[in-house]
Design a protein around this motif. Sequence first.
Motif, PDB file in Angstrom:
ATOM      1  N   VAL A  15      -1.644  -6.052  -5.107  1.00 21.67           N
ATOM      2  CA  VAL A  15      -1.285  -6.830  -6.284  1.00 21.67           C
ATOM      3  C   VAL A  15      -1.711  -8.280  -6.034  1.00 21.67           C
ATOM      4  O   VAL A  15      -1.067  -8.992  -5.271  1.00 21.67           O
ATOM      5  N   ASN A  16      -2.833  -8.668  -6.623  1.00 16.58           N
ATOM      6  CA  ASN A  16      -3.319 -10.048  -6.530  1.00 16.58           C
ATOM      7  C   ASN A  16      -3.367 -10.586  -5.103  1.00 16.58           C
ATOM      8  O   ASN A  16      -3.055 -11.753  -4.862  1.00 16.58           O
ATOM      9  N   GLY A  17      -3.720  -9.762  -4.157  1.00 17.40           N
ATOM     10  CA  GLY A  17      -3.801 -10.204  -2.767  1.00 17.40           C
ATOM     11  C   GLY A  17      -4.056  -9.041  -1.848  1.00 17.40           C
ATOM     12  O   GLY A  17      -4.529  -7.985  -2.279  1.00 17.40           O
ATOM     13  N   PRO A  18      -3.702  -9.221  -0.580  1.00 15.15           N
ATOM     14  CA  PRO A  18      -3.951  -8.152   0.401  1.00 15.15           C
ATOM     15  C   PRO A  18      -3.186  -6.867   0.082  1.00 15.15           C
ATOM     16  O   PRO A  18      -2.134  -6.904  -0.554  1.00 15.15           O
ATOM     17  N   VAL A  19      -3.714  -5.759   0.554  1.00 14.88           N
ATOM     18  CA  VAL A  19      -3.061  -4.466   0.373  1.00 14.88           C
ATOM     19  C   VAL A  19      -1.789  -4.430   1.215  1.00 14.88           C
ATOM     20  O   VAL A  19      -1.710  -5.060   2.259  1.00 14.88           O
ATOM     21  N   ILE A  39      -5.248  -8.571 -10.615  1.00 13.38           N
ATOM     22  CA  ILE A  39      -5.982  -7.541  -9.887  1.00 13.38           C
ATOM     23  C   ILE A  39      -4.988  -6.646  -9.169  1.00 13.38           C
ATOM     24  O   ILE A  39      -4.237  -7.101  -8.300  1.00 13.38           O
ATOM     25  N   ILE A  40      -4.951  -5.381  -9.577  1.00 17.63           N
ATOM     26  CA  ILE A  40      -4.073  -4.407  -8.918  1.00 17.63           C
ATOM     27  C   ILE A  40      -4.896  -3.181  -8.560  1.00 17.63           C
ATOM     28  O   ILE A  40      -5.940  -2.910  -9.154  1.00 17.63           O
ATOM     29  N   GLY A  41      -4.424  -2.438  -7.588  1.00 13.24           N
ATOM     30  CA  GLY A  41      -5.113  -1.220  -7.187  1.00 13.24           C
ATOM     31  C   GLY A  41      -4.302  -0.467  -6.156  1.00 13.24           C
ATOM     32  O   GLY A  41      -3.231  -0.911  -5.735  1.00 13.24           O
ATOM     33  N   CYS A  42      -4.828   0.678  -5.739  1.00 10.79           N
ATOM     34  CA  CYS A  42      -4.134   1.465  -4.723  1.00 10.79           C
ATOM     35  C   CYS A  42      -5.112   2.407  -4.040  1.00 10.79           C
ATOM     36  O   CYS A  42      -6.209   2.664  -4.536  1.00 10.79           O
ATOM     37  N   SER A  43      -4.699   2.904  -2.889  1.00 13.29           N
ATOM     38  CA  SER A  43      -5.473   3.934  -2.206  1.00 13.29           C
ATOM     39  C   SER A  43      -5.288   5.242  -2.970  1.00 13.29           C
ATOM     40  O   SER A  43      -4.409   5.362  -3.810  1.00 13.29           O
ATOM     41  N   SER A  44      -6.141   6.221  -2.662  1.00 12.39           N
ATOM     42  CA  SER A  44      -6.147   7.451  -3.455  1.00 12.39           C
ATOM     43  C   SER A  44      -6.221   8.679  -2.557  1.00 12.39           C
ATOM     44  O   SER A  44      -6.648   8.605  -1.416  1.00 12.39           O
ATOM     45  N   PHE A  71      -1.832  12.147   4.877  1.00 12.69           N
ATOM     46  CA  PHE A  71      -0.393  11.897   4.752  1.00 12.69           C
ATOM     47  C   PHE A  71       0.103  10.925   5.831  1.00 12.69           C
ATOM     48  O   PHE A  71       1.154  11.121   6.427  1.00 12.69           O
ATOM     49  N   HIS A  72      -0.684   9.880   6.072  1.00 13.43           N
ATOM     50  CA  HIS A  72      -0.348   8.917   7.114  1.00 13.43           C
ATOM     51  C   HIS A  72       0.067   7.572   6.533  1.00 13.43           C
ATOM     52  O   HIS A  72       1.115   7.046   6.848  1.00 13.43           O
ATOM     53  N   SER A  73      -0.775   6.987   5.672  1.00 12.91           N
ATOM     54  CA  SER A  73      -0.428   5.699   5.077  1.00 12.91           C
ATOM     55  C   SER A  73      -1.141   5.541   3.738  1.00 12.91           C
ATOM     56  O   SER A  73      -2.265   5.997   3.558  1.00 12.91           O
ATOM     57  N   SER A  74      -0.463   4.909   2.818  1.00 14.58           N
ATOM     58  CA  SER A  74      -1.057   4.588   1.529  1.00 14.58           C
ATOM     59  C   SER A  74      -0.670   3.157   1.199  1.00 14.58           C
ATOM     60  O   SER A  74       0.263   2.605   1.784  1.00 14.58           O
ATOM     61  N   TRP A  75      -1.378   2.552   0.267  1.00 10.11           N
ATOM     62  CA  TRP A  75      -1.129   1.145  -0.008  1.00 10.11           C
ATOM     63  C   TRP A  75      -1.346   0.807  -1.479  1.00 10.11           C
ATOM     64  O   TRP A  75      -2.019   1.518  -2.197  1.00 10.11           O
ATOM     65  N   VAL A  76      -0.746  -0.312  -1.870  1.00  9.20           N
ATOM     66  CA  VAL A  76      -0.910  -0.867  -3.207  1.00  9.20           C
ATOM     67  C   VAL A  76      -1.314  -2.331  -3.042  1.00  9.20           C
ATOM     68  O   VAL A  76      -0.849  -3.018  -2.131  1.00  9.20           O
TER      69      VAL A  76
END
Length: 188
Positions: A110-114, A4-9, A103-108
């Motif tokens: 990967v198989n757990g918390p962002v 499970i992977i993902g990111c903010s947009s 433009f403050h914070s973004s995250w990814v």
Amino acid sequence: MAEIIGCSSSGNICGDHVSDQDIILSAISFSATRVLVKSALIEDKADVDSAVTRLANAFAEPKPKHLFALSDGLSISGSEQTRRLNVPGVPVTGGLAGDADRFHSSWVMVNGPVQQHQVALVGFYGDLNVTYGFSMGWREFGPERRVTRSVENVVYEIDHRPALEVYTKYLGELSKDLPGSGCVFCYP
């Protein structure tokens, strides 16, 4: 086991509709394709080259048919990452995480918390045909300008004038809301 992977947009575009209020999910299942997921946290911008190179090397032998990358778009230079992921014969797609116009914070994830400052790579192996395409909504407008001073992806001067001065001239009252207000003119 599911990866499970993902990111903010910074938003989603579907047809002529732009939204930063949606969540997009995709589920992919393969019968004969192996998937390998690797990630790294990059706390110092100076470590981008070495961390991404180490990650890419984890996919060196055997070479995958395709690499998919997601990265924190505010703390990791996409240009630096792309240079390090350029493995001959292996197409790479993916993107940089964002946070709308803040433009403050973004995250990814990967198989757990962002997490911030993270790069994720997914390698696809096996009998797989990969095609990809892209399109962008950016259009040129206004007079042509030349970036005369920049460091990585930060522009300091345009036509030998401070970049903020040039933006303020064209954005007028909207310049007080930079950098987000610069995106007002990005969409068709």
